[in-house]
Each structure stands twice: as structure tokens, then as C-alpha cells.
Scaffold this motif. Sequence first.
Motif, PDB file in Angstrom:
ATOM      1  N   VAL A  15       0.872  -1.173   0.000  1.00 42.29           N
ATOM      2  CA  VAL A  15       0.000   0.000   0.000  1.00 42.29           C
ATOM      3  C   VAL A  15       0.908   1.222   0.000  1.00 42.29           C
ATOM      4  O   VAL A  15       1.883   1.274   0.756  1.00 42.29           O
ATOM      5  N   VAL A  16       0.601   2.192  -0.833  1.00 37.27           N
ATOM      6  CA  VAL A  16       1.397   3.423  -0.856  1.00 37.27           C
ATOM      7  C   VAL A  16       0.604   4.546  -0.202  1.00 37.27           C
ATOM      8  O   VAL A  16      -0.542   4.802  -0.563  1.00 37.27           O
ATOM      9  N   SER A  17       1.221   5.185   0.777  1.00 39.84           N
ATOM     10  CA  SER A  17       0.600   6.302   1.469  1.00 39.84           C
ATOM     11  C   SER A  17       0.905   7.581   0.708  1.00 39.84           C
ATOM     12  O   SER A  17       2.056   8.002   0.600  1.00 39.84           O
ATOM     13  N   CYS A  18      -0.148   8.188   0.150  1.00 31.93           N
ATOM     14  CA  CYS A  18      -0.010   9.418  -0.628  1.00 31.93           C
ATOM     15  C   CYS A  18      -0.516  10.574   0.220  1.00 31.93           C
ATOM     16  O   CYS A  18      -1.720  10.852   0.255  1.00 31.93           O
ATOM     17  N   GLN A  19       0.398  11.236   0.913  1.00 30.91           N
ATOM     18  CA  GLN A  19       0.015  12.316   1.814  1.00 30.91           C
ATOM     19  C   GLN A  19       0.993  13.475   1.697  1.00 30.91           C
ATOM     20  O   GLN A  19       2.196  13.276   1.514  1.00 30.91           O
ATOM     21  N   GLY A 204       5.895 -11.593   8.971  1.00 29.36           N
ATOM     22  CA  GLY A 204       4.509 -12.002   9.142  1.00 29.36           C
ATOM     23  C   GLY A 204       3.471 -10.966   8.772  1.00 29.36           C
ATOM     24  O   GLY A 204       2.271 -11.204   8.938  1.00 29.36           O
ATOM     25  N   ALA A 205       3.906  -9.807   8.269  1.00 28.68           N
ATOM     26  CA  ALA A 205       2.942  -8.770   7.914  1.00 28.68           C
ATOM     27  C   ALA A 205       2.014  -9.239   6.800  1.00 28.68           C
ATOM     28  O   ALA A 205       2.436  -9.909   5.859  1.00 28.68           O
ATOM     29  N   TRP A 206       0.758  -8.871   6.905  1.00 30.08           N
ATOM     30  CA  TRP A 206      -0.237  -9.158   5.873  1.00 30.08           C
ATOM     31  C   TRP A 206       0.067  -8.338   4.616  1.00 30.08           C
ATOM     32  O   TRP A 206      -0.042  -8.812   3.486  1.00 30.08           O
ATOM     33  N   ALA A 207       0.457  -7.079   4.839  1.00 25.54           N
ATOM     34  CA  ALA A 207       0.813  -6.152   3.767  1.00 25.54           C
ATOM     35  C   ALA A 207       1.734  -5.102   4.356  1.00 25.54           C
ATOM     36  O   ALA A 207       1.864  -4.994   5.585  1.00 25.54           O
ATOM     37  N   VAL A 208       2.379  -4.333   3.489  1.00 25.57           N
ATOM     38  CA  VAL A 208       3.247  -3.256   3.961  1.00 25.57           C
ATOM     39  C   VAL A 208       2.727  -1.931   3.425  1.00 25.57           C
ATOM     40  O   VAL A 208       2.230  -1.847   2.299  1.00 25.57           O
ATOM     41  N   VAL A 209       2.841  -0.894   4.253  1.00 29.52           N
ATOM     42  CA  VAL A 209       2.445   0.458   3.858  1.00 29.52           C
ATOM     43  C   VAL A 209       3.711   1.299   3.790  1.00 29.52           C
ATOM     44  O   VAL A 209       4.425   1.434   4.781  1.00 29.52           O
ATOM     45  N   VAL A 210       3.990   1.836   2.619  1.00 27.20           N
ATOM     46  CA  VAL A 210       5.180   2.663   2.410  1.00 27.20           C
ATOM     47  C   VAL A 210       4.721   4.064   2.035  1.00 27.20           C
ATOM     48  O   VAL A 210       3.875   4.239   1.153  1.00 27.20           O
ATOM     49  N   GLY A 211       5.267   5.051   2.724  1.00 24.61           N
ATOM     50  CA  GLY A 211       4.846   6.419   2.465  1.00 24.61           C
ATOM     51  C   GLY A 211       5.972   7.309   2.007  1.00 24.61           C
ATOM     52  O   GLY A 211       6.245   7.452   0.821  1.00 24.61           O
ATOM     53  N   GLY A 212       6.669   7.931   2.975  1.00 26.79           N
ATOM     54  CA  GLY A 212       7.668   8.943   2.661  1.00 26.79           C
ATOM     55  C   GLY A 212       8.764   8.483   1.723  1.00 26.79           C
ATOM     56  O   GLY A 212       9.286   9.290   0.940  1.00 26.79           O
ATOM     57  N   ALA A 213       9.124   7.218   1.760  1.00 25.51           N
ATOM     58  CA  ALA A 213      10.196   6.714   0.905  1.00 25.51           C
ATOM     59  C   ALA A 213       9.815   6.758  -0.570  1.00 25.51           C
ATOM     60  O   ALA A 213      10.676   6.676  -1.448  1.00 25.51           O
ATOM     61  N   ILE A 214       8.512   6.894  -0.851  1.00 28.81           N
ATOM     62  CA  ILE A 214       8.028   6.937  -2.233  1.00 28.81           C
ATOM     63  C   ILE A 214       7.435   8.285  -2.580  1.00 28.81           C
ATOM     64  O   ILE A 214       7.666   8.815  -3.668  1.00 28.81           O
TER      65      ILE A 214
END
Length: 230
Positions: A15-19, A204-214
Amino acid sequence: MSADPLLAALRGRMVVSCQALEDEPLFGAGIMAKMAVAARAGGAAGIRANTPDDVAAIRAAVPDLPLIGLWKVSVPGFEEVYITPRLRDAVAVAEAGADLIALDATLRPHPEGSAADLIRAVRAATGRLVLADVDTEAAAWEAVAAGADAVSTTLSGYTPESPRWPGPDLELVARLAGGGLPAPVLAEGRIHTPEQARAALDAGAWAVVVGGAITRPAQIARRFAAAVEG
């Protein structure tokens, strides 16, 4: 563990955090919508977005992706609890088009009671899934007991009760994912590299959320400048 189809679509994905906040150059719903389109082109399976305006713009731009919505609001007397702190904030985000509502689920006092109170109220009022942003195991278990559909390690490292790691809190991810928590665990917070994202899934994460790095060029530039100049 069973999961809603929206959460199932995120399993093993990013998931990409667009903020962008008001003091950042890329602030604006139109810019964040384009960022979400770029994230989808790069392989994002979902988007996380802040404010009803941004959620609505991103919903229109990428209608096919699960959208996690939140609203960062400073409430006098509760300034530390700012991720969707009240029911009205969650309702606004839901009406803007969010599929999942992210909110502060720490055990700190909230403007309208406890995190558990807010989770129950949001589910009843919006019918949306709730993503509990937590800092500790205790907060995660209480959130799920209150009805949260998933938890995210977003706030680990940002409260006195959690450790201050320079990178993601993979220990918390592993403890939650391997400790029988009956809800998906998303890894979020200080994931700076593809290797860290992969490590979170391996933990074990279900999904990863990446924000500032992208999506936050100033943060990316600062890391490069520190390496070059340091």
C-alpha cells in the motif's frame, strides 16, 4: 484467519501512502491523486490518504484500488491523538469514498472516550472497515476486541510506550502476526527501502504500507543529502 475481500486483495502486497501536509510543496488533492496514479503504475495494491478532499480525488483517479482514508485533525487537549480522532472525522472520510477508515487506536485518552469506543462508533455509523493504527501489542488486542478489522504498526515509535527504532518495528509485527491476533497485521512506519518492506512481510505482515520513501521528495532528498554531505 478470514478476511474481507478488500483486505484479501492487499495480502502480500504494498500500500502506498499518498500524503502531503499544508507546509509541503506537493500539498493538494489534485497532486495526491496523480501520486496515487503513479503508485498504481508502480505496483501499489492500495492507497492510504489523508483528508476528505484527497480521499475523494484519489477515489476518482484510482477507483479500482482499495483506499484507506484518514483525517489528521488537531483537537485541543488531545493533540497527540490526531489520526481520525473523532466520529465526525471518520464519517467525512467515509463519505469521501474510503473503503477502510484508519484511526488512532492507542490506549491514550481520545476526544470522545477511548479508541475502543471510537472503533465501535465508526463501524456502526459508516459500515466501513476499520484499520487500527497501534503502537503496542496491548493496543492491537484491545482494538480487535472492539471490532477493528485489521491493525497497522503505524504509531510504534511515536508514543512513550513504544520503542524508538530508526527503521520499522519488525519485532512488533512478528509478535502480533505470530501471537494469534485474529486480524491482519499491516507493517507501517519508517519503511525506507525495498529490503525493509520484504523483511516486514517475512516477519509475518499481511501487507506493507510505504509512504515517505516513495511520495515525499523532501524526505528522500534529506536522506541522500545526509549521506552525501556526512
